[in-house]
Design an enzyme around this catalytic site. Structure first.
Site, PDB file in Angstrom:
ATOM      1  N   CYS A 108       0.839  -1.194   0.000  1.00 29.48           N
ATOM      2  CA  CYS A 108       0.000   0.000   0.000  1.00 29.48           C
ATOM      3  C   CYS A 108       0.876   1.248   0.000  1.00 29.48           C
ATOM      4  CB  CYS A 108      -0.965   0.004   1.191  1.00 29.48           C
ATOM      5  SG  CYS A 108      -0.214   0.323   2.786  1.00 29.48           S
ATOM      6  N   THR A 109       0.241   2.396  -0.196  1.00 28.27           N
ATOM      7  CA  THR A 109       0.980   3.656  -0.137  1.00 28.27           C
ATOM      8  C   THR A 109       0.677   4.358   1.178  1.00 28.27           C
ATOM      9  OG1 THR A 109      -0.798   4.817  -1.264  1.00 28.27           O
ATOM     10  CG2 THR A 109       1.016   4.050  -2.628  1.00 28.27           C
TER      11      THR A 109
END
Length: 185
Positions: free
Chosen positions: A60-61
């Site tokens: 994920c970011t």
């Protein structure tokens, strides 16, 4: 008898405090250099939710920014089913640079967060002690400025996670995905 009990309690409290302080923090921590976009590359945890959700987790970011008060605003966007979910957290600074605290409004858990090691432009290793009620767990995150990291950095993450008492089946290099990556600003 009471003096002995007090001594035992004091030693137990000291042991607990020492355990929390045994996680190192980046020397000469520079908070402004930690801000910006990161990708979560590795996640290790001995919590029940991790064991239950491990097979669903993907890269994920995370966007980290500083607030005027010196705290960290942490925004993570991750794939969940066919949606992108964003979670915002405010990490409060402590007296020790590189160490933050956070209380989850949803679960009531208290998080003691340590930026263990970073070179700011490639990777960041973050360890968190989580306590809720009588239980506690450990979580280690490996962030990268890009979607890939060298095998040496991945091994460093795995080794550090083991040093925190995590077993190999509690350590995960997150599967790479492009889903939800463009949504993070």
């Amino acid at each position: 008898m009471q003096a002995t009990l007090l001594s035992v309690l004091a030693l137990a409290l000291l042991g607990t405090l020492h355990a929390q302080d045994s996680i190192p923090v980046q020397a000469d921590f520079q908070q402004d250099k930690l801000t910006g976009r990161w990708y979560s590359i590795g996640l290790a945890s001995n919590s029940n939710w991790f064991k239950e959700k491990r097979h669903l987790m993907k890269m994920c970011t995370t966007i980290i920014s500083s607030t005027a008060e010196g705290n960290l605003e942490v925004t993570s966007t991750y794939p969940k089913g066919d949606q992108c979910v964003t979670r915002n957290s405010l990490y409060s600074k402590t007296e020790q640079p590189g160490r933050f605290s956070y209380t989850s409004p949803r679960w009531g858990s208290k998080h003691n967060i340590h930026v263990v090691e970073t070179n700011y432009d490639e990777y960041a290793l973050v360890a968190t002690q989580i306590s809720k009620g009588t239980g506690s767990s450990t979580m280690v995150l490996l962030y990268s400025r890009t979607k890939e990291l060298s095998p040496e950095r991945l091994e460093m993450f795995t080794q550090f996670s083991r040093e925190q008492g995590l077993a190999d089946d509690e350590i995960l290099i997150l599967p790479r995905t492009d889903k939800c990556m463009a949504d993070a600003a």
